[in-house]
Design a protein around this motif. Structure first.
Motif, mmCIF file in Angstrom:
data_model
loop_
_atom_site.group_PDB
_atom_site.id
_atom_site.type_symbol
_atom_site.label_atom_id
_atom_site.label_comp_id
_atom_site.label_asym_id
_atom_site.label_seq_id
_atom_site.Cartn_x
_atom_site.Cartn_y
_atom_site.Cartn_z
ATOM 1 N N ARG B 25 0.969 -1.124 0.168
ATOM 2 C CA ARG B 25 -0.012 -0.016 -0.038
ATOM 3 C C ARG B 25 1.009 1.375 -0.011
ATOM 4 N NH1 ARG B 25 -4.034 0.364 5.020
ATOM 5 N NH2 ARG B 25 -1.784 1.096 6.007
ATOM 6 N N ASP B 26 2.040 1.143 0.909
ATOM 7 C CA ASP B 26 3.012 2.360 0.904
ATOM 8 C C ASP B 26 3.450 2.770 -0.502
ATOM 9 O OD1 ASP B 26 2.578 2.732 3.399
ATOM 10 O OD2 ASP B 26 4.234 1.951 4.320
ATOM 11 N N HIS B 27 3.851 1.602 -1.389
ATOM 12 C CA HIS B 27 4.448 1.498 -2.528
ATOM 13 C C HIS B 27 3.321 2.050 -3.583
ATOM 14 C CE1 HIS B 27 6.024 0.491 -6.531
ATOM 15 N NE2 HIS B 27 4.940 -0.171 -6.588
ATOM 16 N N PHE B 28 2.238 1.663 -3.459
ATOM 17 C CA PHE B 28 1.314 2.221 -4.496
ATOM 18 C C PHE B 28 0.913 3.617 -4.075
ATOM 19 C CE2 PHE B 28 -1.528 -0.968 -6.797
ATOM 20 C CZ PHE B 28 -0.551 -2.089 -6.602
ATOM 21 N N ARG B 29 0.753 4.222 -2.966
ATOM 22 C CA ARG B 29 0.718 5.615 -2.550
ATOM 23 C C ARG B 29 1.908 6.424 -3.167
ATOM 24 N NH1 ARG B 29 0.588 5.874 3.195
ATOM 25 N NH2 ARG B 29 -1.506 4.904 3.158
ATOM 26 N N ALA B 30 2.987 5.882 -3.154
ATOM 27 C CA ALA B 30 4.167 6.441 -3.759
ATOM 28 C C ALA B 30 4.188 6.538 -5.155
ATOM 29 C CB ALA B 30 5.586 5.734 -3.225
ATOM 30 N N GLU B 31 3.337 5.612 -5.746
ATOM 31 C CA GLU B 31 3.187 5.657 -7.089
ATOM 32 C C GLU B 31 1.986 6.281 -7.654
ATOM 33 O OE1 GLU B 31 4.860 3.618 -10.175
ATOM 34 O OE2 GLU B 31 6.305 3.723 -8.549
ATOM 35 N N GLY B 32 1.286 6.902 -6.497
ATOM 36 C CA GLY B 32 0.175 7.649 -6.954
ATOM 37 C C GLY B 32 -1.340 7.063 -7.019
ATOM 38 N N VAL B 33 -1.175 5.721 -6.346
ATOM 39 C CA VAL B 33 -2.341 4.986 -6.541
ATOM 40 C C VAL B 33 -3.088 4.803 -5.132
ATOM 41 C CG1 VAL B 33 -3.175 2.836 -7.390
ATOM 42 C CG2 VAL B 33 -1.435 3.968 -8.659
ATOM 43 N N LYS B 34 -4.124 5.167 -5.130
ATOM 44 C CA LYS B 34 -4.885 5.029 -3.690
ATOM 45 C C LYS B 34 -5.413 3.363 -3.544
ATOM 46 C CE LYS B 34 -7.302 9.023 -3.637
ATOM 47 N NZ LYS B 34 -8.305 9.744 -3.216
ATOM 48 N N MET B 35 -4.949 2.603 -2.704
ATOM 49 C CA MET B 35 -5.248 1.181 -2.581
ATOM 50 C C MET B 35 -5.461 0.888 -1.101
ATOM 51 S SD MET B 35 -3.854 -1.942 -1.676
ATOM 52 C CE MET B 35 -2.254 -2.473 -2.157
ATOM 53 N N ASP B 36 -6.539 0.060 -0.804
ATOM 54 C CA ASP B 36 -6.632 -0.390 0.592
ATOM 55 C C ASP B 36 -6.967 -1.752 0.437
ATOM 56 O OD1 ASP B 36 -6.515 -0.407 3.253
ATOM 57 O OD2 ASP B 36 -8.140 1.268 3.689
ATOM 58 N N PHE B 37 -6.919 -2.346 1.849
ATOM 59 C CA PHE B 37 -6.991 -3.908 1.680
ATOM 60 C C PHE B 37 -7.748 -4.275 2.800
ATOM 61 C CE2 PHE B 37 -4.181 -5.050 5.268
ATOM 62 C CZ PHE B 37 -3.149 -4.009 5.070
ATOM 63 N N ALA B 38 -8.364 -5.459 2.534
ATOM 64 C CA ALA B 38 -9.322 -6.317 3.572
ATOM 65 C C ALA B 38 -8.956 -7.555 3.725
ATOM 66 C CB ALA B 38 -10.876 -6.190 3.064
ATOM 67 N N LEU B 39 -8.793 -8.016 5.022
ATOM 68 C CA LEU B 39 -8.151 -9.112 5.129
ATOM 69 C C LEU B 39 -9.123 -10.230 5.209
ATOM 70 C CD1 LEU B 39 -4.968 -8.567 7.172
ATOM 71 C CD2 LEU B 39 -5.136 -9.086 4.656
ATOM 72 N N PHE B 40 -9.198 -11.441 4.870
ATOM 73 C CA PHE B 40 -10.352 -12.492 5.128
ATOM 74 C C PHE B 40 -9.443 -13.894 5.902
ATOM 75 C CE2 PHE B 40 -11.713 -10.008 1.873
ATOM 76 C CZ PHE B 40 -13.005 -9.844 2.062
ATOM 77 N N SER B 41 -10.368 -14.415 6.505
ATOM 78 C CA SER B 41 -9.819 -15.573 7.118
ATOM 79 C C SER B 41 -9.882 -16.798 6.276
ATOM 80 C CB SER B 41 -10.349 -16.004 8.543
ATOM 81 O OG SER B 41 -11.492 -16.589 8.403
ATOM 82 N N ASN B 42 -10.560 -16.838 5.170
ATOM 83 C CA ASN B 42 -10.585 -17.910 4.505
ATOM 84 C C ASN B 42 -10.751 -17.397 2.851
ATOM 85 O OD1 ASN B 42 -13.436 -18.466 3.894
ATOM 86 N ND2 ASN B 42 -13.290 -18.109 6.257
ATOM 87 N N TYR B 43 -10.561 -18.199 1.914
ATOM 88 C CA TYR B 43 -10.821 -17.865 0.567
ATOM 89 C C TYR B 43 -11.962 -18.068 0.144
ATOM 90 C CZ TYR B 43 -5.908 -17.421 -0.384
ATOM 91 O OH TYR B 43 -4.575 -16.659 -0.363
ATOM 92 N N GLU B 44 -13.010 -19.008 0.880
ATOM 93 C CA GLU B 44 -14.438 -19.124 0.465
ATOM 94 C C GLU B 44 -15.011 -17.503 0.544
ATOM 95 O OE1 GLU B 44 -12.729 -21.577 2.003
ATOM 96 O OE2 GLU B 44 -12.592 -22.656 -0.116
ATOM 97 N N ARG B 45 -14.896 -17.109 1.848
ATOM 98 C CA ARG B 45 -15.568 -15.806 2.255
ATOM 99 C C ARG B 45 -14.987 -14.618 1.156
ATOM 100 N NH1 ARG B 45 -19.542 -15.372 5.254
ATOM 101 N NH2 ARG B 45 -18.342 -16.469 6.982
ATOM 102 N N GLN B 46 -13.702 -14.870 1.052
ATOM 103 C CA GLN B 46 -13.235 -13.752 -0.008
ATOM 104 C C GLN B 46 -13.597 -13.859 -1.381
ATOM 105 O OE1 GLN B 46 -9.042 -12.542 0.136
ATOM 106 N NE2 GLN B 46 -8.776 -13.243 -1.870
ATOM 107 N N VAL B 47 -13.842 -14.953 -1.843
ATOM 108 C CA VAL B 47 -14.335 -15.189 -3.102
ATOM 109 C C VAL B 47 -15.956 -14.640 -3.128
ATOM 110 C CG1 VAL B 47 -15.590 -17.064 -4.687
ATOM 111 C CG2 VAL B 47 -12.911 -17.010 -3.869
ATOM 112 N N GLU B 48 -16.678 -15.065 -2.105
ATOM 113 C CA GLU B 48 -18.134 -14.417 -1.935
ATOM 114 C C GLU B 48 -18.152 -12.884 -1.928
ATOM 115 O OE1 GLU B 48 -20.618 -16.451 -2.566
ATOM 116 O OE2 GLU B 48 -19.286 -18.116 -2.538
ATOM 117 N N THR B 49 -17.326 -12.434 -1.127
ATOM 118 C CA THR B 49 -17.124 -10.874 -1.051
ATOM 119 C C THR B 49 -16.913 -10.098 -2.550
ATOM 120 O OG1 THR B 49 -16.567 -11.171 1.075
ATOM 121 C CG2 THR B 49 -16.306 -9.093 0.443
ATOM 122 N N LEU B 50 -15.954 -10.974 -3.101
ATOM 123 C CA LEU B 50 -15.581 -10.249 -4.389
ATOM 124 C C LEU B 50 -16.896 -10.435 -5.332
ATOM 125 C CD1 LEU B 50 -13.390 -9.263 -6.234
ATOM 126 C CD2 LEU B 50 -13.005 -11.403 -7.085
#
Ligand code: FE2
Ligand code: FE2
Lengths: 404, 269
Positions: B25-50
Motif C-alpha cells: 500500500r505504501d508503494h502504491f501511494r508513492a506511485e500515486g495509486v490509492k489502494m487499501d486492503f481487507a483481510l479474510f480468514s479464508n478464501y471462500e469468504r473472500q470469493v463470495e465478497t468479491l
C-alpha cells in the motif's frame, strides 16, 4: 550448446550437497552465462529444473549426461570479481594501492568490504561520509600502519619506580596537570568516535586509523590518571573554562571542521604543552609519560593536517567554512579569564621546580614563553594547511584558552 | 465502489500478510495509486465478497481463481501473478526403503497428502497420478487437513507430509515443488531417506482477480503500480521476498486447465 563453465557433480542429490557446487559456479557467471552440470543422479533430473524455476535461472535441458543452466539476471552481484591478488607484505597501505578507494561511495552497499561484489536490493545504511576527498587523505593507510606499530603499554613502558618523593606543592602541581590532561583526553576519545559510525566502509582505513587514535586516547587517559595517583597525590580541579571548551568540540557535526578544530588546533597545541611537561617533569617517569603521549599526539595532528589539507586542496570554499567554525566557537566560549587558573598555576610551579620565589618567577616566565610558542606553532601549522598569514594569525588568536 | 480507492482482498494466512500489504500500500501511494486492503480468514469468504462486488479485486489461490471464473462465467478480470506462480509443479516423494520403483507401486502404500484444498499438495498430484493410471483409491491416504480455507498457503500440510515421510509414517507423499526445493536448498531434507519419484506437468498458481464490473481505470492503475515493483529496490525486495516472488508477471490463463479437470473429476467445485 557451449557451456561457459562446467562442473562435475557425480551422484550428489540436490538436497545432499549438489547446490554447494552449483551455486558458487553460478556466481562466477554473468547473467546469460551457461553452466553445465555433469550428474549421474537420477533425482537431479527432477529436482534441478524445480530449483532453477524458483531461483529464476533457466533450465535448458539434459543432454549427454549434462544439465544445462542459463544464469538468471535477478540478484546478480554487481561489480568485477577480484582475482589474482598476491600481496607481498600485506599492510594497509599496500591494500589501498591494490584496491583504491572510490571517489564516492554508495550507502546501499552497507558493511560490504571494498572490493566485494554486492548483491543489489540490500537495505540502505545511515553512512553520510561518502566522499573520499572529505574522509580519506592519501596517507591514511600508512598512518594506520605506523599507529599499529607504535602502540605501547602503560604498565610496561613507563619507569614507574622512578617517580620518587617530591615537594608536596610540586606533586600537587603534577596531579593538577594530569587531571587537566585526562579531562582533555576524554574529549579526544569521544569526538572522533562520533564520526566513525558515519564513515562509509569504502574508506575503512580512516575508521581504522581513528580506532588507533581512540586506543591512544584511552591509554593517555589511563596513564595520566595513574600518574596522578601513584605518589601520594590525587586528582585536582576541573574548570568551567575547560568544560565549556570541550563541550563546544563535541558539538561539531561536520567531520572536517571537527578534525580541524580538534586535531590541527587542539592536539597541535597539546604538542607544545606535552613538550613543556616533559622538559619540566620532576622525575623520569613523568617525563616518559609526556614524551610517549606526545609521540602519539603528533600522529593525530599529522592525520588531522593531512585530512584538512587534502579537503582544502579539492574544495577552496572550505577555507572560509573552517574560519567561520573557529569564529563561531570563539563567540560561544568568550574566554575572558585566559588559561584555566589551576592549570596556569600548576604549570608555573612545575617549571619553577620549587616554591622558592625566584624559582616561581622563572616558572612564570616559562609559562609565558609556552603561550608564545603555542601561538607561533599554531600559525606554522595553519600556514602548512594552506591558510594566509592573516587567516592564521586570526584563527590562532581566537583559539581557546583551554588549549584544546 | 463509489470512491477511487482500490479495495483489495487478501487472506491472512500468516501475520506477515499485514506487513506485506501495508508495504505494498505504501508503494502504491508513492506511485500515486490509492489502494487499501481487507483481510479474510479464508478464501471462500473472500470469493463470495468479491462476487458481491464489496471488494474490487482479490489475491486468489488457483482454486479461488478458477472458482471466480466459473461463477462469473469467465467475465472476471485477471490482473497479474507472481513469477513463481508459473509452471508450478507437484512432486511425489518416496522413501528409498519403501521399494517403490514405479507409480503403480504406490497402490497399497501409505501416501501422505496435504490439505483437502491444497492445489499442489493434494488436488493436482492426485489428479495427475490418476491420469498416469494409478488407482489412488488403492493407496492408503494419510491426509493432513490443516489450515482448511487457506488453500495450502501456509505450507504446513506439506511440511507435515515431509515429516511423515522422514519418520516412516508414510512411504510416499505429495508436495509442491516450491516447498520441496526450499526444504532441500535449506538442507532440511535427508537425501538418504527420501527422493522424488515423479514430477507432475506444470500448472499455474495464484492470480489477482477483479470483479467483472471493476473500474477499468482502477485495474490499469493497479497493474501499473504492481509491475513497478523491482527486486533491486530495497523496500520492494523485502516485500517480494515475503510474498515469495522476484518479479510480478502479466496474467495468463493456460495454466489452469488441469485444475478445472481435477475439480470436476474429484467433484470439488
Ligand atoms: Fe591524547
Ligand atoms: Fe590525540
Amino acid at each position: 550448446m557451449i557451456a561457459t563453465l562446467a562442473i562435475e557433480a557425480g551422484d550428489l542429490p540436490l538436497g545432499g550437497g549438489l547446490l554447494a557446487l552449483v551455486r558458487p559456479a553460478l556466481l562466477l557467471l554473468e547473467p546469460g552465462g551457461i553452466l553445465a552440470v555433469r550428474s549421474s543422479a537420477a533425482s537431479v533430473v527432477q529436482d534441478l529444473p524445480s530449483w532453477c524455476r524458483v531461483e529464476r535461472h533457466r533450465y535448458l535441458g539434459y543432454e549427454d549426461g549434462r544439465h544445462l543452466i542459463e544464469r538468471g539476471s535477478l540478484g546478480a552481484p554487481r561489480g568485477a570479481r577480484e582475482w589474482g591478488y598476491r600481496l607481498k607484505k600485506p599492510s594497509a597501505a599496500e591494500v589501498v594501492r591494490a584496491v583504491p578507494m572510490p571517489d564516492t561511495a554508495n550507502a546501499d552497499t552497507g558493511f560490504a568490504p571494498r572490493g566485494a561484489r554486492v548483491e543489489p536490493g540490500g537495505p540502505r545504511y545511515p553512512f553520510d561520509l561518502l566522499e573520499r576527498d572529505r574522509v580519506a587523505p592519501p596517507e591514511v593507510a600508512q598512518l594506520y600502519d605506523q599507529a599499529v606499530a607504535a602502540q605501547w603499554d602503560v604498565g610496561r613502558d613507563i619507569p614507574w619506580d622512578t617517580v620518587g618523593e617530591h615537594d608536596p606543592a610540586i606533586e600537587s602541581a603534577v596531579c593538577q596537570v594530569m587531571t587537566f590532561l585526562a579531562e582533555n583526553e576524554l574529549s579526544a576519545l569521544y569526538v572522533p568516535s562520533r564520526f566513525i559510525a558515519r564513515i562509509h566502509p569504502a574508506y575503512v582505513e580512516t575508521a581504522m586509523f581513528l580506532s588507533t587514535q581512540l586506543a591512544d586516547e584511552a591509554r593517555h587517559i589511563d596513564v595520566f590518571l595513574r600518574r596522578a595517583r601513584v605518589a601520594g597525590g590525587g586528582l585536582g580541579v576541573s574548570s568551567v573554562t575547560t568544560s565549556r571548551s570541550l563541550l563546544s568540540l563535541l558539538e561539531y557535526e561536520d567531520f572536517t571542521e571537527a578534525a580541524f578544530v580538534l586535531s590541527v588546533l587542539g592536539e597541535g597545541t597539546f604538542l607544545d604543552l606535552l613538550r613543556f611537561v616533559e622538559e619540566h617533569a620532576p622525575d623520569p617517569a613523568t617525563a616518559e609519560i609526556a614524551r610517549r603521549t606526545r609521540n602519539d599526539e603528533s600522529r593525530h595532528v599529522h592525520f588531522g593536517l593531512a585530512h584538512v589539507r587534502h579537503a582544502l586542496s579539492t574544495d577552496p570554499t572550505l577555507f572560509g567554512r573552517l574560519e567561520a567554525a573557529v569564529r563561531r566557537r570563539a563567540a560561544t566560549l568568550h574566554d575572558v579569564g585566559g588559561v584555566p587558573t589551576p592549570l596556569q598555576d600548576s604549570l608555573t610551579l612545575l617549571a619553577a621546580g620549587s616554591t622558592e620565589p625566584r624559582a616561581v618567577a622563572r616558572g612564570h616566565e616559562a609559562f609565558r614563553a609556552l603561550l608564545e610558542a603555542m601561538h607561533a606553532a599554531r600559525i606554522k601549522r595553519l600556514d602548512r594547511a594552506g591558510f594566509t598569514a592573516e587567516q592564521a594569525e586570526l584563527m590562532s588568536t581566537l583559539h581557546t584558552a583551554n588549549f584544546m | 465502489m463509489s470512491d477511487d480507492t482500490i479495495l483489495l482482498g487478501a487472506v491472512a494466512y500468516d501475520p506477515k500478510v499485514v506487513t506485506i500489504w501495508e508495504g505494498i500500500r505504501d508503494h502504491f501511494r508513492a506511485e500515486g495509486v490509492k489502494m487499501d486492503f481487507a483481510l479474510f480468514s479464508n478464501y471462500e469468504r473472500q470469493v463470495e465478497t468479491l462476487l458481491r462486488g464489496h471488494i474490487d479485486l482479490a489475491w486468489n489461490t488457483p482454486l479461488a481463481h478458477v472458482r471466480v471464473q466459473k461463477r462469473t462465467e469467465g467475465r472476471s478480470i485477471s490482473l497479474g501473478m507472481r513469477d513463481t506462480d508459473r509452471d508450478f509443479k507437484a512432486k511425489v516423494v518416496v522413501r528409498k526403503d519403501a521399494g517403490i520403483r514405479a507409480l503403480k507401486d504406490l497402490e497399497g502404500k501409505v501416501l501422505a497428502v496435504g490439505s483437502r484444498d491444497s492445489t499442489q499438495a493434494r488436488i493436482l498430484p492426485l489428479h495427475f497420478l490418476a491420469k498416469e493410471g494409478v488407482d489412488v483409491a488403492k493407496a492408503k491416504l494419510l491426509a493432513f487437513d490443516t489450515d482448511l480455507g487457506k488453500h495450502g498457503d501456509t505450507g504446513t500440510s506439506e511440511l507435515d507430509v515431509l515429516k511423515a515421510l522422514h519418520d516412516g509414517r508414510a512411504q510416499a507423499g505429495t508436495v509442491g515443488d516450491l516447498i520441496w526445493t526450499l526444504e532441500q536448498a535449506a538442507g532440511r531434507v535427508d537425501p538418504n531417506k527420501v527422493e522424488v519419484l515423479y514430477t507432475t506437468p506444470g500448472f499455474d498458481h495464484c492470480m489477482f482477480d477483479a470483479h467483472p464490473a471493476a473500474d477499468r481505470g482502477k485495474c490499469a492503475a493497479f497493474q501499473k503500480a504492481l509491475f513497478a515493483m523491482k527486486w533491486e529496490v530495497p523496500e520492494h525486495r523485502k516485500l517480494l521476498e515475503l510474498e515469495g516472488l522476484k518479479e510480478w508477471m502479466q496474467p495468463r490463463e493456460e495454466g489452469y486447465a488441469s485444475l478445472r479437470a481435477a475439480l470436476t473429476e474429484q467433484a470439488y467445485w
